[in-house]
Scaffold this active site. Structure first.
Site, PDB file in Angstrom:
ATOM      1  N   ASP A  11      39.077  47.125  39.856  1.00  0.00           N
ATOM      2  CA  ASP A  11      40.459  46.649  39.728  1.00  0.00           C
ATOM      3  C   ASP A  11      41.059  46.485  41.120  1.00  0.00           C
ATOM      4  O   ASP A  11      40.702  47.218  42.056  1.00  0.00           O
ATOM      5  CB  ASP A  11      41.285  47.653  38.919  1.00  0.00           C
ATOM      6  N   CYS A  35      44.393  44.443  28.027  1.00  0.00           N
ATOM      7  CA  CYS A  35      44.895  45.795  28.279  1.00  0.00           C
ATOM      8  C   CYS A  35      46.424  45.834  28.211  1.00  0.00           C
ATOM      9  O   CYS A  35      47.095  44.820  28.373  1.00  0.00           O
ATOM     10  CB  CYS A  35      44.426  46.270  29.654  1.00  0.00           C
TER      11      CYS A  35
END
Length: 495
Positions: A418, A297
């Site tokens: 996350d 990412c």
């Protein structure tokens, strides 16, 4: 090796048949006394008369099959599935006869009548005859417990009675058997065979909503998503994947008023870009030979994205949020064009769908430049239900998992977890507390982000067996600037 649940069900059923005969000691009609309704003649829901299951125990032990089937018919279900297995599901052929008689009565009154499916672990051709005499319009044939020849014989027997064979598949060999039986029936297969893919593994009774997604493209046009539909949003998800039907058991047997909502959710949905994304992801997952899928990412440079793709990244994330990893529409369009068709899945990460950046990512996903949007720390509104997307939840304490539960109830088949750090939306370098993951992660395969590096990824994979790891700061020199050696070390650690 201990006997799995499916093997135990089949073994006990064979013992009962030896002792009681194929009618299990129940008096059944000498000939069929009711009319016929085509099974899944139109797209819709198949709702189940189900008292119990091996995984849940008693679900609705005192249910009235006629009353429940009436509720299903009034909800305009396309079919009623009647479980006739006794030992684990507490059903009998009496339930099948009663429901078939109800539907005949409704036909004669000009009311909506559902097709009737006999759902059982059928092993012998003569059981098809019994199902027919009891009023079934279709029979479940589980590919996993039947060899090729027996499956073909039983499907042909069903066709001889103008009944549909609902062939349940899940594994690679099941799909091969489905092809065998379809070819054996020739032109009549289109009318006779309905395929079903079970999200529940009958050996363990664990469910995974991505299993049907992974095989939908390998099934005939008329196919059913079985098990794991717990709410209307799950029904919509199944329709998004392009399924013709859903089979719903526990949720509506325990809560009959839910039937109407589930039927409506499925019938008002459609195959769309969201379903296309989940099929693409599920097929990629199914093709993965070992280890977790990998998302890199925070891509901001061509060379970083290309290297990650060459090393084997399955997904690349582009941040559309006002952080130091913010990308631009021009860069993503250019990168998507350069990397070509055999690319990783491209994802736009957003934290505010109403922001300029968020709207840009959504536009790119609707155009197909991006394969999906990641709603990070925010639940998507109804207007984005058809958008290819998944959700990420930031977790740092027990109460944060309430958001995960809410997302799951909204029909999300996967949720990225996350690490939560106040004021920082992602790329924090912090990991989720291990104790919290063990206690609260639930039974869906894990997608993990937060503080993953080449040094700790091996231990994380060994401890938690994640389906996907999402790495950002762990392979960077600075936000958005990837380090080629760190990237190589990460993939080496996973090989």
């Amino acid at each position: 090796m201990s006997e799995d649940i499916l093997a135990k069900i089949v073994r006990m059923r064979r013992e009962d048949i030896e002792r009681l005969g194929l009618n299990f000691g129940i008096e059944i009609p000498e000939k069929r006394e009711v009319g016929h309704t085509e099974f899944l003649g139109n797209a819709g829901a198949i709702l189940e008369v189900k008292r119990a299951s091996p995984s849940k125990g008693d679900i609705a032990p005192d249910l009235d099959p006629v009353g429940l089937a009436t509720t299903y018919a009034e909800a305009h279900a396309q079919a009623v599935s009647v479980l006739t297995e006794t030992n684990f599901f507490k059903g009998t052929l009496r339930d099948l006869i009663a429901v078939a008689n109800l539907m005949e009565s409704r036909r004669k009154q000009g009311l909506h009548a559902c097709a009737v499916l006999r759902k059982d672990f059928l092993l012998f051709e003569d059981e098809i005859d019994i199902a027919y005499r009891c009023g079934a319009d279709a029979v479940l044939l589980i590919a996993r417990i039947l060899d090729d020849e027996q499956l073909v014989r039983m499907a042909k027997r069903a066709a001889s009675f103008d009944m549909q064979a609902f062939v349940e598949v899940r594994e690679t060999d099941d799909l091969r058997k489905l092809k065998v039986v379809t070819e054996a029936l020739g032109e009549s297969a289109a009318k006779t065979i309905v395929a079903g893919v079970n999200s529940r593994d009958l050996a363990t009774f664990h469910t995974d909503p991505l299993v049907p997604a992974s095989v939908r493209s390998k099934l005939p046009a008329k196919a059913v998503f079985e098990s794991g539909i717990l709410c209307p949003a799950d029904a919509t998800y199944a329709r998004n994947l392009g399924f013709t039907g859903i089979l719903v058991g526990e949720a509506v047997a325990k809560n009959p008023p839910l039937a109407k909502e589930v039927v409506h959710a499925f019938e008002s949905g459609s195959e769309n870009a969201r379903g296309k994304f989940w099929k693409k992801f599920a097929e990629r997952k199914a093709a993965k030979k070992a280890g977790p899928l990998v998302k890199i990412c925070g891509i901001t440079r061509d060379e970083d994205g290309k290297l990650a793709a060459e090393l084997g990244a399955d997904m690349l994330g582009f941040v559309f949020s006002t952080t130091k990893r913010l990308t631009t529409e021009e860069f993503v369009r250019s990168f998507a064009e350069k990397i070509g068709p055999n690319r990783p899945i491209l994802v736009g990460v957003i934290t505010d769908p109403e922001s300029v950046e968020g709207k840009t990512a959504i536009k790119l996903a609707r155009e197909g430049v991006l394969d999906a949007v990641q709603f990070h720390g925010v639940a998507p509104e109804a207007e984005y239900s058809d958008l290819p997307h998944y959700c990420a939840a930031r977790v740092g304490e027990e109460s944060d998992f309430d958001k995960v539960t809410a997302l799951r109830k909204n029909g999300e088949p996967r949720i990225l977890l996350d690490a939560k750090v106040e004021g920082i939306p992602g790329g924090t370098g912090k990991t989720i507390p291990e104790k919290l993951l063990r206690e609260k992660a639930g039974d869906l395969p894990l997608w993990l982000a937060g503080g993953i590096t080449s040094e700790n990824v091996g231990a994380i994979v060994e401890k938690f067996h994640p389906e996907l790891v999402d790495v950002s700061s762990g392979v960077e020199d600075a936000p958005g600037i990837k380090n080629s050696e760190k990237l190589k070390a990460l993939f080496a650690a996973l090989s």
